[in-house]
Design an enzyme around this catalytic site. Sequence first.
Site, PDB file in Angstrom:
ATOM      1  N   TYR A 144       7.977   1.408   8.071  1.00 38.83           N
ATOM      2  CA  TYR A 144       9.041   1.763   7.139  1.00 38.83           C
ATOM      3  C   TYR A 144      10.358   1.859   7.897  1.00 38.83           C
ATOM      4  O   TYR A 144      10.395   2.281   9.062  1.00 38.83           O
ATOM      5  CB  TYR A 144       8.753   3.103   6.465  1.00 38.83           C
ATOM      6  CG  TYR A 144       7.833   2.995   5.264  1.00 38.83           C
ATOM      7  CD1 TYR A 144       8.353   2.764   3.990  1.00 38.83           C
ATOM      8  CD2 TYR A 144       6.455   3.108   5.411  1.00 38.83           C
ATOM      9  CE1 TYR A 144       7.511   2.658   2.890  1.00 38.83           C
ATOM     10  CE2 TYR A 144       5.613   3.004   4.323  1.00 38.83           C
ATOM     11  CZ  TYR A 144       6.150   2.773   3.057  1.00 38.83           C
ATOM     12  OH  TYR A 144       5.318   2.664   1.975  1.00 38.83           O
ATOM     13  N   ASP A 185       8.069   4.441  -4.118  1.00 38.05           N
ATOM     14  CA  ASP A 185       8.624   5.246  -5.206  1.00 38.05           C
ATOM     15  C   ASP A 185       9.795   4.541  -5.888  1.00 38.05           C
ATOM     16  O   ASP A 185      10.293   3.525  -5.412  1.00 38.05           O
ATOM     17  CB  ASP A 185       9.120   6.587  -4.660  1.00 38.05           C
ATOM     18  CG  ASP A 185       7.994   7.460  -4.136  1.00 38.05           C
ATOM     19  OD1 ASP A 185       6.852   7.302  -4.607  1.00 38.05           O
ATOM     20  OD2 ASP A 185       8.257   8.288  -3.248  1.00 38.05           O
TER      21      ASP A 185
END
Length: 248
Positions: free
Chosen positions: A114, A55
Amino acid sequence: MSLRYKLVVEYDGTFFSGWQRQPQAYTLTVQGAIEAALSQICQTPLKIVGSGRTDAGVHALKQVAHVDVPEATNQKALLYGLGQKLRSKRIVILAAEEVPDTFHARYSAKKRTYMYRVINRSCPLAIEKNYAWHVAHTLKVDVMREAIHCLQGEHDFKTFQSRGCSSPVSVRTMFHTDVQKDGDLLTFFFTANAFLYHQVRNMMYALIRVGDGRDTAADFLEKFRLCSADSRTGVAPSDGLYLADVLY
């Protein structure tokens, strides 16, 4: 004829509208910037495929992409050219290697990791602004570590699936989770076969609620097991999130 190259990419996502190319020509994306550079170097329009989307504001230490370039492309010249064209945009191509045409940056990936960084102190951020989530209230790391452990294994992660997610299946396998403390810095790690839209950011918001005492580890587990998006409590900022690694 063409050659397929695997690219390993590092980028600062602060000023990008995410990874994915957008239809609006004025929107700056990581994918769009790399494609523009590649097309100039190879003198033909080229498209790249990433291992996954990030994002707006999300960073990457080791994003992976593949691209099919003309057969005559020189590997060293390609790396040099990309370095020159992308440097000002804070995108770095860490490696470029020829791979079989069966390699697919997204579908060949087995695991993705992540990382999420939290600065836990009362003072605001200066140097770390845009690169970590600033949490002023004191966090209890041991309680968060207890909560994060229950995410490991194969589970339905619907509780942490944002409504904008297009995936029809919310079951994922979480291979590893961890939280490490170094002074004011808390670093969270999540390794899974794949992730849902906003999954890590939703999990992080819920974990911070545990750390600051608004929820208990038992509350976290109960909401997780409900497998309902209605149980979500919020989404963490994009600043602290990094795509750390992709394994094949």
